[in-house]
Design a protein around this motif. Structure first.
Motif, PDB file in Angstrom:
ATOM      1  N   UNK A  80       0.837  -1.208   0.000  1.00  0.00           N
ATOM      2  CA  UNK A  80       0.000   0.000   0.000  1.00  0.00           C
ATOM      3  C   UNK A  80       0.868   1.254   0.000  1.00  0.00           C
ATOM      4  N   UNK A  81       1.923   1.223   0.759  1.00  0.00           N
ATOM      5  CA  UNK A  81       2.814   2.381   0.832  1.00  0.00           C
ATOM      6  C   UNK A  81       3.725   2.473  -0.384  1.00  0.00           C
ATOM      7  N   UNK A  82       3.640   1.479  -1.248  1.00  0.00           N
ATOM      8  CA  UNK A  82       4.464   1.424  -2.449  1.00  0.00           C
ATOM      9  C   UNK A  82       5.944   1.496  -2.104  1.00  0.00           C
ATOM     10  N   UNK A  83       6.254   1.056  -0.881  1.00  0.00           N
ATOM     11  CA  UNK A  83       7.633   1.099  -0.414  1.00  0.00           C
ATOM     12  C   UNK A  83       8.488   0.044  -1.061  1.00  0.00           C
ATOM     13  N   UNK A  84       7.928  -1.089  -1.274  1.00  0.00           N
ATOM     14  CA  UNK A  84       8.675  -2.159  -1.914  1.00  0.00           C
ATOM     15  C   UNK A  84       7.701  -3.016  -2.686  1.00  0.00           C
TER      16      UNK A  84
END
Length: 182
Positions: A164-168
């Motif tokens: 969701x955070x598009x972190x990984x």
């Protein structure tokens, strides 16, 4: 100690929010972990009287905005936690991990001034005892080999939050980042 219990909906399931009289977040847990929430509150505060209450607007709005992609919405929320000095230091460090990035237990230990490689285990234990899901982003901490490892509220939620955070992109070996400000 009097505290207030509110119920919130999230894409990850029903959540339980515990606040104090000053609207500081004391705990944020998932409803399917209610027993853990009660245990943590007793551990940290002794006998706690939870009064059902509407979630403070500021907190409910910030969580809603976060789930709608406004990553910085949680940064201004006040948290108050009891716990050991190490736990509080780790939980403070967790809030410094930028959205979209991950770090490791070892990097947090070094950032907190611990030279002993075994300190990562203590950091991991403090991370795992975090009473405030999402706002204190313990989901952004992974193992040094890139594994997601455990998450108090379930690996399926950790994967969802990181995605969701598009972190990984959830792969076998996600990229890690250093904590800013250290």
């Amino acid at each position: 100690m009097d505290m207030f219990l509110s119920h919130l909906d999230s894409p990850l399931g029903a959540m339980l929010l515990v606040t104090d009289a000053n609207d500081a977040v004391r705990a944020l847990d998932f409803a399917d972990h209610r027993t853990r929430l009660q245990r943590v509150l007793r551990q940290h505060y002794g006998e706690v009287e939870l009064t059902e209450n509407q979630a403070p607007t500021e907190i409910a709005d910030a969580l809603s905005r976060y789930f709608n992609g406004e990553w910085e919405a949680l940064n201004s929320l006040r948290t108050e936690t009891a716990g050991s000095e190490l736990q509080r230091r780790v939980w403070t460090a967790l809030r410094r991990i930028p959205v979209g990035q991950t770090t490791t237990y070892g990097k947090i230990a070094r950032a907190l001034g611990f030279d002993d490689p075994r300190a990562a285990i203590d950091v991991g234990a403090a991370n795992g005892s975090n009473p405030i899901a999402i706002i204190v982003p313990c989901h952004r901490v992974i193992a040094s080999n890139g594994d997601l490892k455990g998450y108090t509220w379930g690996l399926h939620r950790k994967r969802w939050l990181l995605g969701h955070e598009k972190g990984i992109a959830i792969k076998e070996e996600p990229q890690t980042a250093m904590l800013p400000g250290f």
